[in-house]
Design a protein around this motif. Structure first.
Motif, PDB file in Angstrom:
ATOM      1  N   SER A  14       0.859  -1.180   0.000  1.00  0.00           N
ATOM      2  CA  SER A  14       0.000   0.000   0.000  1.00  0.00           C
ATOM      3  C   SER A  14       0.889   1.221   0.000  1.00  0.00           C
ATOM      4  CB  SER A  14      -0.887  -0.006   1.247  1.00  0.00           C
ATOM      5  OG  SER A  14      -1.625   1.190   1.332  1.00  0.00           O
ATOM      6  N   THR A  15       0.516   2.203  -0.801  1.00  0.00           N
ATOM      7  CA  THR A  15       1.282   3.438  -0.833  1.00  0.00           C
ATOM      8  C   THR A  15       0.408   4.573  -1.346  1.00  0.00           C
ATOM      9  OG1 THR A  15       3.271   4.531  -1.661  1.00  0.00           O
ATOM     10  CG2 THR A  15       2.202   2.982  -3.143  1.00  0.00           C
ATOM     11  N   ALA A  16       0.710   5.764  -0.913  1.00  0.00           N
ATOM     12  CA  ALA A  16       0.042   6.957  -1.407  1.00  0.00           C
ATOM     13  C   ALA A  16       0.952   7.719  -2.370  1.00  0.00           C
ATOM     14  CB  ALA A  16      -0.366   7.860  -0.241  1.00  0.00           C
ATOM     15  N   ASP A  17       2.137   7.187  -2.612  1.00  0.00           N
ATOM     16  CA  ASP A  17       3.124   7.813  -3.481  1.00  0.00           C
ATOM     17  C   ASP A  17       3.095   7.138  -4.852  1.00  0.00           C
ATOM     18  OD1 ASP A  17       5.403   8.581  -4.872  1.00  0.00           O
ATOM     19  OD2 ASP A  17       6.708   8.462  -3.129  1.00  0.00           O
ATOM     20  N   CYS A  76      -7.732   4.430  -6.271  1.00  0.00           N
ATOM     21  CA  CYS A  76      -8.567   5.542  -5.829  1.00  0.00           C
ATOM     22  C   CYS A  76      -8.710   6.560  -6.949  1.00  0.00           C
ATOM     23  CB  CYS A  76      -7.948   6.200  -4.593  1.00  0.00           C
ATOM     24  SG  CYS A  76      -8.979   7.512  -3.938  1.00  0.00           S
TER      25      CYS A  76
END
Length: 86
Positions: A3-6, A25
């Motif tokens: 999981s990553t937001a980058d 997303c």
């Protein structure tokens, strides 16, 4: 699993991973979303994409296999992953 937001980290990990389901997303900018989808299809051709959004969807977008509304909660997301991982 990761999981990553980058987005750069996601691209890097996708290049070396074998994935079954991509949770994507729709709040990501279009450019990043398109790059992630393209690389996912390249590295995981049998993989499935579950889009997550906070806006109601009238028609399923061409780039995902299923869409889950964020307000439906974690149970809906878990069920979508189960259906698409099979």
């Amino acid at each position: 699993m990761f999981s990553t937001a980058d987005p750069d980290e996601a691209l890097s990990k996708l290049r070396s991973a074998s994935c079954g389901v991509l949770l994507l997303c729709y709040s990501l900018p279009n450019e990043w979303r398109e790059r992630l989808i393209s690389l996912f299809h390249e590295t995981c051709p049998k993989g499935r994409i579950v889009g997550i959004t906070n806006r109601p969807v009238v028609q399923l977008p061409d780039d995902v296999n299923e869409v889950v509304l964020g307000i439906e909660g974690p149970e809906a997301l878990i069920e979508a992953v189960r259906r698409n991982a099979a």
